[in-house]
Design an enzyme around this catalytic site. Sequence first.
Site, PDB file in Angstrom:
ATOM      1  N   HIS A  96       0.826  -1.210   0.000  1.00 60.53           N
ATOM      2  CA  HIS A  96       0.000   0.000   0.000  1.00 60.53           C
ATOM      3  C   HIS A  96       0.865   1.267   0.000  1.00 60.53           C
ATOM      4  O   HIS A  96       2.061   1.208  -0.282  1.00 60.53           O
ATOM      5  CB  HIS A  96      -0.998  -0.047   1.154  1.00 60.53           C
ATOM      6  CG  HIS A  96      -1.718  -1.367   1.234  1.00 60.53           C
ATOM      7  ND1 HIS A  96      -2.665  -1.755   0.316  1.00 60.53           N
ATOM      8  CD2 HIS A  96      -1.559  -2.422   2.081  1.00 60.53           C
ATOM      9  CE1 HIS A  96      -3.096  -2.976   0.597  1.00 60.53           C
ATOM     10  NE2 HIS A  96      -2.438  -3.403   1.667  1.00 60.53           N
ATOM     11  N   GLU A 133      -1.603   0.231   8.118  1.00 59.81           N
ATOM     12  CA  GLU A 133      -0.790  -0.831   7.535  1.00 59.81           C
ATOM     13  C   GLU A 133       0.322  -0.252   6.672  1.00 59.81           C
ATOM     14  O   GLU A 133       1.460  -0.746   6.686  1.00 59.81           O
ATOM     15  CB  GLU A 133      -1.668  -1.763   6.690  1.00 59.81           C
ATOM     16  CG  GLU A 133      -0.895  -2.887   6.022  1.00 59.81           C
ATOM     17  CD  GLU A 133      -1.744  -3.716   5.075  1.00 59.81           C
ATOM     18  OE1 GLU A 133      -1.178  -4.656   4.471  1.00 59.81           O
ATOM     19  OE2 GLU A 133      -2.944  -3.424   4.908  1.00 59.81           O
ATOM     20  N   HIS A 188       3.157  -7.014   4.351  1.00 60.84           N
ATOM     21  CA  HIS A 188       1.783  -6.621   4.651  1.00 60.84           C
ATOM     22  C   HIS A 188       1.436  -6.941   6.107  1.00 60.84           C
ATOM     23  O   HIS A 188       2.202  -7.592   6.822  1.00 60.84           O
ATOM     24  CB  HIS A 188       0.800  -7.374   3.748  1.00 60.84           C
ATOM     25  CG  HIS A 188       0.778  -6.905   2.334  1.00 60.84           C
ATOM     26  ND1 HIS A 188      -0.075  -5.928   1.870  1.00 60.84           N
ATOM     27  CD2 HIS A 188       1.537  -7.280   1.264  1.00 60.84           C
ATOM     28  CE1 HIS A 188       0.144  -5.719   0.588  1.00 60.84           C
ATOM     29  NE2 HIS A 188       1.121  -6.536   0.186  1.00 60.84           N
ATOM     30  N   GLU A 270       1.963 -11.645   5.429  1.00 58.75           N
ATOM     31  CA  GLU A 270       1.030 -10.967   6.333  1.00 58.75           C
ATOM     32  C   GLU A 270       1.582 -11.174   7.744  1.00 58.75           C
ATOM     33  O   GLU A 270       1.468 -12.256   8.320  1.00 58.75           O
ATOM     34  CB  GLU A 270      -0.370 -11.564   6.203  1.00 58.75           C
ATOM     35  CG  GLU A 270      -0.989 -11.447   4.820  1.00 58.75           C
ATOM     36  CD  GLU A 270      -1.538 -10.056   4.526  1.00 58.75           C
ATOM     37  OE1 GLU A 270      -1.424  -9.173   5.399  1.00 58.75           O
ATOM     38  OE2 GLU A 270      -2.084  -9.863   3.422  1.00 58.75           O
TER      39      GLU A 270
END
Length: 306
Positions: A96, A133, A188, A270
């Site tokens: 992101h 995040e 992430h 993640e």
Amino acid sequence: MSYDESQPHARRRFGRNTVTLAFAALVPAMLAGWLVWQGMSGPGDGGPPAAAAAGATSVPPSAAAPTPTARSASPTPAPAPAGPLAGKVVVIDPGHNPRNRDHTAEINRPVHIGTGSKECDTTGTATNAGYAEAAFTLDVSHRLRTLLQKQGATVTLTHDDNRAYGPCVDERARIGNKAKADAVVSVHADGSGAGNRGFHVILPALVKGGGADTTAIVGPSRELGERIAGNFVRVTGSAPSNYVGGGTGLDVREDLGGLNLSTVPKVFVECGNMRDAQDAALLTDAEWRQRAARGLADGISGFLRN
């Protein structure tokens, strides 16, 4: 990673005993780290080591969320010193972008991902206290870059807080491909429901068609993912996900353009679930983020030196 909130598998749950057995059986290389985690956890609590939990409470989310600063737009990596990873190229993909939220029209634009189309990017998720995040992924990526450069690797980031938004998922894949990277890791944190805990590594599925062909990278990417998962357990004390991957800490997906369009070994990690209070306490702790970067670096180094 906000993509995961809509995935059916994000609602699966597994008992701790099932997690331990499946994890040990499916990923033997991770057994030593798993035993370390068990030895450091409280009886029956399935949580992180006491030291990690204590460290998490010492840093409030507001203090642990560094304010991004403007960085050079040049993608040219700094010269790497001699070391065991000299000559190796690693691309780190911080998930992101902190300013995606200000460019919703741009990031909602569909791009081709091989198996269809998907939005250019998303805003990502955040803890309930507001630690984004995108801030987490940049922080861990910077720490990871430093560790790998100290071993002699040439390291490039897909972005470094130097863009208004994105890059789009297809461009992220192209950056790794153009660099002829020996390994690409996309960093992430998940945005699943409370009670869903632990990390997982996303591996590319076998995808052929629509301009995508992962045939050559499925095997090496799995090896990269397994090494990262084993070292992540060992260094951070975190357990593999109790809601994705059946206790192995590994998940195979065909709906992520960053994996489908890659021609070099690549995985997504993640690191935990931002929407769970216990995981969030770890993710917002600077000391734990350094351990997370070390776990990633050790996994990448083991893969590249094999």
